[in-house]
Design a protein around this motif. Structure first.
Motif, PDB file in Angstrom:
ATOM      1  N   ILE A  84       4.196  69.566 140.666  1.00 39.89           N
ATOM      2  CA  ILE A  84       4.275  68.578 141.739  1.00 39.89           C
ATOM      3  C   ILE A  84       2.921  68.398 142.426  1.00 39.89           C
ATOM      4  CG2 ILE A  84       6.734  68.909 142.160  1.00 39.89           C
ATOM      5  CD1 ILE A  84       6.005  70.623 144.594  1.00 39.89           C
ATOM      6  N   SER A  85       1.901  68.986 141.851  1.00 44.22           N
ATOM      7  CA  SER A  85       0.564  68.883 142.448  1.00 44.22           C
ATOM      8  C   SER A  85       0.052  67.450 142.471  1.00 44.22           C
ATOM      9  CB  SER A  85      -0.417  69.775 141.702  1.00 44.22           C
ATOM     10  OG  SER A  85      -0.044  71.129 141.802  1.00 44.22           O
ATOM     11  N   SER A  86       0.593  66.618 141.566  1.00 45.33           N
ATOM     12  CA  SER A  86       0.158  65.215 141.518  1.00 45.33           C
ATOM     13  C   SER A  86       1.021  64.321 142.413  1.00 45.33           C
ATOM     14  CB  SER A  86       0.212  64.696 140.084  1.00 45.33           C
ATOM     15  OG  SER A  86       1.544  64.734 139.603  1.00 45.33           O
ATOM     16  N   LEU A  87       2.044  64.895 142.999  1.00 47.64           N
ATOM     17  CA  LEU A  87       2.924  64.123 143.878  1.00 47.64           C
ATOM     18  C   LEU A  87       2.465  64.307 145.308  1.00 47.64           C
ATOM     19  CD1 LEU A  87       6.408  64.923 142.312  1.00 47.64           C
ATOM     20  CD2 LEU A  87       4.913  62.971 141.862  1.00 47.64           C
TER      21      LEU A  87
ATOM     22  N   PHE B  71      16.651  59.271 154.950  1.00 47.17           N
ATOM     23  CA  PHE B  71      15.509  60.179 154.942  1.00 47.17           C
ATOM     24  C   PHE B  71      15.775  61.350 155.882  1.00 47.17           C
ATOM     25  CE2 PHE B  71      11.125  61.453 154.959  1.00 47.17           C
ATOM     26  CZ  PHE B  71      10.863  61.819 156.269  1.00 47.17           C
ATOM     27  N   VAL B  72      15.364  62.545 155.467  1.00 45.55           N
ATOM     28  CA  VAL B  72      15.504  63.736 156.307  1.00 45.55           C
ATOM     29  C   VAL B  72      14.140  64.286 156.707  1.00 45.55           C
ATOM     30  CG1 VAL B  72      16.360  66.114 156.413  1.00 45.55           C
ATOM     31  CG2 VAL B  72      17.721  64.348 155.260  1.00 45.55           C
ATOM     32  N   ALA B  73      13.295  64.559 155.716  1.00 46.47           N
ATOM     33  CA  ALA B  73      12.001  65.178 156.002  1.00 46.47           C
ATOM     34  C   ALA B  73      11.078  64.977 154.817  1.00 46.47           C
ATOM     35  CB  ALA B  73      12.162  66.660 156.292  1.00 46.47           C
ATOM     36  N   SER B  74       9.766  64.984 155.084  1.00 46.26           N
ATOM     37  CA  SER B  74       8.785  64.854 154.010  1.00 46.26           C
ATOM     38  C   SER B  74       7.595  65.742 154.280  1.00 46.26           C
ATOM     39  CB  SER B  74       8.347  63.401 153.853  1.00 46.26           C
ATOM     40  OG  SER B  74       7.621  62.981 154.996  1.00 46.26           O
ATOM     41  N   ILE B  75       6.841  65.999 153.197  1.00 41.78           N
ATOM     42  CA  ILE B  75       5.631  66.799 153.311  1.00 41.78           C
ATOM     43  C   ILE B  75       4.627  66.289 152.295  1.00 41.78           C
ATOM     44  CG2 ILE B  75       6.528  68.580 151.735  1.00 41.78           C
ATOM     45  CD1 ILE B  75       4.974  70.641 153.462  1.00 41.78           C
ATOM     46  N   THR B  76       3.367  66.219 152.685  1.00 35.50           N
ATOM     47  CA  THR B  76       2.313  65.763 151.782  1.00 35.50           C
ATOM     48  C   THR B  76       1.564  66.958 151.195  1.00 35.50           C
ATOM     49  OG1 THR B  76       0.571  65.693 153.447  1.00 35.50           O
ATOM     50  CG2 THR B  76       2.007  63.751 153.267  1.00 35.50           C
ATOM     51  N   LEU B  77       0.662  66.655 150.258  1.00 32.03           N
ATOM     52  CA  LEU B  77      -0.184  67.703 149.700  1.00 32.03           C
ATOM     53  C   LEU B  77      -1.052  68.332 150.778  1.00 32.03           C
ATOM     54  CD1 LEU B  77      -1.378  66.277 146.277  1.00 32.03           C
ATOM     55  CD2 LEU B  77      -0.061  68.364 146.642  1.00 32.03           C
ATOM     56  N   ALA B  78      -1.355  67.565 151.796  1.00 31.18           N
ATOM     57  CA  ALA B  78      -2.140  68.075 152.920  1.00 31.18           C
ATOM     58  C   ALA B  78      -1.263  68.820 153.919  1.00 31.18           C
ATOM     59  CB  ALA B  78      -2.854  66.914 153.613  1.00 31.18           C
ATOM     60  N   THR B  79       0.004  69.016 153.549  1.00 33.75           N
ATOM     61  CA  THR B  79       1.019  69.700 154.370  1.00 33.75           C
ATOM     62  C   THR B  79       1.314  69.002 155.687  1.00 33.75           C
ATOM     63  OG1 THR B  79      -0.502  71.303 155.381  1.00 33.75           O
ATOM     64  CG2 THR B  79       0.511  71.917 153.287  1.00 33.75           C
ATOM     65  N   THR B  80       1.055  67.710 155.723  1.00 34.72           N
ATOM     66  CA  THR B  80       1.506  66.919 156.867  1.00 34.72           C
ATOM     67  C   THR B  80       3.005  66.693 156.721  1.00 34.72           C
ATOM     68  OG1 THR B  80      -0.618  65.801 157.029  1.00 34.72           O
ATOM     69  CG2 THR B  80       1.263  64.732 158.073  1.00 34.72           C
ATOM     70  N   THR B  81       3.747  66.943 157.780  1.00 31.63           N
ATOM     71  CA  THR B  81       5.194  66.811 157.711  1.00 31.63           C
ATOM     72  C   THR B  81       5.700  65.685 158.605  1.00 31.63           C
ATOM     73  OG1 THR B  81       5.456  68.476 159.450  1.00 31.63           O
ATOM     74  CG2 THR B  81       5.562  69.248 157.168  1.00 31.63           C
ATOM     75  N   ASN B  82       6.867  65.180 158.254  1.00 37.96           N
ATOM     76  CA  ASN B  82       7.514  64.130 159.022  1.00 37.96           C
ATOM     77  C   ASN B  82       9.015  64.386 158.977  1.00 37.96           C
ATOM     78  OD1 ASN B  82       7.770  61.712 160.485  1.00 37.96           O
ATOM     79  ND2 ASN B  82       8.093  60.529 158.616  1.00 37.96           N
ATOM     80  N   TYR B  83       9.691  64.182 160.094  1.00 39.75           N
ATOM     81  CA  TYR B  83      11.118  64.482 160.177  1.00 39.75           C
ATOM     82  C   TYR B  83      11.890  63.326 160.801  1.00 39.75           C
ATOM     83  CZ  TYR B  83       9.662  69.294 159.366  1.00 39.75           C
ATOM     84  OH  TYR B  83       9.119  70.441 158.819  1.00 39.75           O
ATOM     85  N   ALA B  84      13.119  63.165 160.355  1.00 43.45           N
ATOM     86  CA  ALA B  84      14.015  62.241 161.038  1.00 43.45           C
ATOM     87  C   ALA B  84      14.297  62.793 162.434  1.00 43.45           C
ATOM     88  CB  ALA B  84      15.321  62.095 160.261  1.00 43.45           C
TER      89      ALA B  84
END
Length: 117
Positions: free
Chosen positions: A27-30, A46-59
């Protein structure tokens, strides 16, 4: 890439669960990966997300109660859930975050979370 979700179950209100989502390949390319859920007779949300930079976002509905994490080396995305409520009952899925990807990958079967006394 395909995802396989696990870790769901029956839990009492106020309880905790940790969901896991293992990818079929790296998943390194995602850049962005996310958790979604679908309650009975409701649309997937949507519930939650995280980027490769470990930035998170939540409902808003889960903010402060759920924590998303990723382990690229293990090809795994986690969702730590605490202070669970009956309205968290749903099938939980992981997939790419559409904010960073043009389309979803095929959806897995998800994992059922039931919050009930």
């Amino acid at each position: 890439v395909q995802f396989v979700e696990s870790g769901g179950g029956l839990v009492q209100p106020g309880g905790s669960l940790r969901l896991s989502c293992v990818a079929s390949k790296s998943i390194s390319s995602l850049y962005g990966v996310a958790w979604y859920r679908q309650a009975p007779d409701k649309a997937r949300e949507f519930v939650a997300s995280i980027t490769l930079a470990t930035t998170t976002n939540y409902a808003d509905s889960v903010k402060g109660r759920f924590t998303i994490a990723r382990s690229n080396g293990d090809r795994t995305v986690y969702l730590h859930m605490q202070s669970l409520r009956p309205d968290d009952t749903a099938i939980y899925y992981c997939n790419v975050d559409r904010a960073y990807h043009d389309h979803y990958v095929p959806w897995g079967q998800g994992t059922q979370v039931t919050v009930s006394s």
